[in-house]
Design a protein around this motif. Structure first.
Motif, PDB file in Angstrom:
ATOM      1  N   THR A  58       0.846  -1.215   0.012  1.00  0.00           N
ATOM      2  CA  THR A  58       0.123  -0.080   0.169  1.00  0.00           C
ATOM      3  C   THR A  58       0.709   1.269   0.058  1.00  0.00           C
ATOM      4  O   THR A  58       0.359   2.286  -0.638  1.00  0.00           O
ATOM      5  CB  THR A  58      -0.882   0.014   1.254  1.00  0.00           C
ATOM      6  N   LEU A  62       0.552   4.448  -2.402  1.00  0.00           N
ATOM      7  CA  LEU A  62       0.293   5.816  -1.810  1.00  0.00           C
ATOM      8  C   LEU A  62       1.530   6.945  -2.236  1.00  0.00           C
ATOM      9  O   LEU A  62       1.099   7.935  -2.998  1.00  0.00           O
ATOM     10  CB  LEU A  62       0.614   5.898  -0.304  1.00  0.00           C
ATOM     11  N   GLY A 301      -7.778  15.046   1.359  1.00  0.00           N
ATOM     12  CA  GLY A 301      -7.661  13.500   1.026  1.00  0.00           C
ATOM     13  C   GLY A 301      -6.571  12.767   1.906  1.00  0.00           C
ATOM     14  O   GLY A 301      -6.827  11.730   2.489  1.00  0.00           O
ATOM     15  N   LEU A 302      -5.626  13.633   1.853  1.00  0.00           N
ATOM     16  CA  LEU A 302      -4.232  12.889   2.396  1.00  0.00           C
ATOM     17  C   LEU A 302      -4.520  12.878   4.036  1.00  0.00           C
ATOM     18  O   LEU A 302      -4.134  11.847   4.350  1.00  0.00           O
ATOM     19  CB  LEU A 302      -3.035  13.809   2.050  1.00  0.00           C
ATOM     20  N   THR A 305      -6.610   9.770   4.384  1.00  0.00           N
ATOM     21  CA  THR A 305      -5.976   8.624   3.968  1.00  0.00           C
ATOM     22  C   THR A 305      -4.747   8.239   4.688  1.00  0.00           C
ATOM     23  O   THR A 305      -4.593   7.062   4.966  1.00  0.00           O
ATOM     24  CB  THR A 305      -5.792   8.726   2.363  1.00  0.00           C
ATOM     25  N   ALA A 308      -5.372   6.490   8.219  1.00  0.00           N
ATOM     26  CA  ALA A 308      -6.072   5.096   7.760  1.00  0.00           C
ATOM     27  C   ALA A 308      -5.010   4.245   7.675  1.00  0.00           C
ATOM     28  O   ALA A 308      -5.227   3.257   8.194  1.00  0.00           O
ATOM     29  CB  ALA A 308      -7.215   5.491   6.855  1.00  0.00           C
ATOM     30  N   ILE A 309      -4.163   4.586   6.929  1.00  0.00           N
ATOM     31  CA  ILE A 309      -3.074   3.594   6.297  1.00  0.00           C
ATOM     32  C   ILE A 309      -2.333   3.141   7.563  1.00  0.00           C
ATOM     33  O   ILE A 309      -1.927   2.059   7.946  1.00  0.00           O
ATOM     34  CB  ILE A 309      -2.471   3.928   5.183  1.00  0.00           C
TER      35      ILE A 309
END
Length: 331
Positions: A58, A62, A301-302, A305, A308-309
């Motif tokens: 992932t 990213l 968005g970052l 995201t 969360a990652i």
């Protein structure tokens, strides 16, 4: 804001690529080591990375995704220059993914073929990433010296992954596999060390920009801790892997940690070397960045995201921490 936003995205992109190298690096290393283990240990080696390997990639998605949306000019230039090695890397990742699952379902006759495919995919992925790194650092020059430089890094990166993978197995395995991992780590340290040394010497020679940043005063003295700590980390690796009693006393994690430290220092050195460029001597951070209004939207968005990652990565490692157990799938 026009100045700061591109730097934020550059920093996050660098962090994502570093985490990818560390996290996916160890499972690539385990894949490369697979042929050196007897059949009875191979399932446990794969089981040690089973809960993590897919999610580790992932971070690569990213990092590349940030380059695509935040630095489209750099993305276009880099991907056009690295089209072939990127295609080879993706092929290697696909072979790894298919063989990882198929080896679990395969009968005894076909299982060695999938094990070999998993190793081949891991090795091809590591070497292609090394080649891409060399080409990127050299500014995509095309001469025999640059090709030799790219080849040296293409060999160094898999050696680093092997040390990471062996360090991972020292922490996750028990018994004979644990002892074999110590031997594998020790054997891979010298190629890793000589590769890092050769690349460190060659990098300033391949780029005048990098040479000037590293060898002009007072910067030379400010940067001196990076090579000194790197030497100390390699010395620690060599000492610990040569003293099984230290590892048996509960310090096996030092092998993995020292390797990670070396990779962090190498990344810091590379970041300093190329800053403020995204593509050295061709595009700086601000020239390559998207419009500020676009970056503000992307920042939202970052901020959703990235936590969360990070969150599910920490959660997965907490749940599956400890010694590896047999990996099974439903029939």
């Amino acid at each position: 804001m026009d100045t700061v936003l591109p730097l934020i995205f550059m920093a996050v992109m660098g962090l994502a690529m570093l985490l990818y190298v560390i996290l996916d690096g160890y499972d690539l290393g385990v894949g490369i080591l697979l042929p050196f283990a007897p059949e009875e240990h191979k399932d446990m080696m794969v089981a040690s990375i089973g809960p993590f390997w897919d999610a580790n990639e992932t971070w690569l998605v990213l990092g590349v995704g940030i380059m695509l949306v935040a630095f489209p000019a750099a993305h276009s230039l880099v991907l056009s220059e690295l089209y072939l090695p990127v295609a080879v890397m993706l092929l290697g990742l696909m072979v790894r993914g298919v063989s990882f699952d198929f080896r679990t379902k395969a009968n005894d006759k076909h299982k060695p073929r999938w094990n070999n495919a998993f190793t081949l995919g891991s090795l091809v992925t590591g070497m292609s990433q090394g080649w891409m790194l060399g080409a990127y650092v050299s500014g995509f020059r095309d001469d025999w010296w640059t090709w030799a430089f790219n080849g040296a890094i293409a060999l160094t990166v898999p050696a680093a992954y092997v040390v990471l993978g062996a360090g991972w197995l020292i922490m996750k395995a028990e018994g004979e596999l644990h002892d074999r991992a110590i031997v594998w780590a020790r054997k891979a340290i010298l190629p890793f060390m000589f590769g890092i040394a050769a690349v460190s010497i060659a990098t300033p020679l391949i780029s005048e920009t990098i040479f000037n940043k590293w060898f002009q005063l007072p910067g030379l003295f400010a940067l001196l801790p990076i090579p000194l700590i790197t030497v100390a980390a390699f010395a620690t690796l060599w000492h610990v892997t040569g003293k099984k009693s230290i590892i048996d006393a509960g310090y096996g994690w030092v092998v993995f940690a020292a390797t990670v430290l070396i990779l962090i220092l190498a990344t810091l050195g590379l970041a300093y070397s190329i800053y403020p460029y995204v593509v050295i001597d061709r595009l700086n951070v601000w020239e390559a960045a998207s419009a500020t209004s676009s970056l503000l939207i992307l920042l939202v968005g970052l901020l959703i995201t990235l936590p969360a990652i990070i969150g599910y990565t920490i959660f997965a490692y907490r749940i599956f921490w400890g010694k590896a157990t047999e990996l099974t799938y439903g029939s």
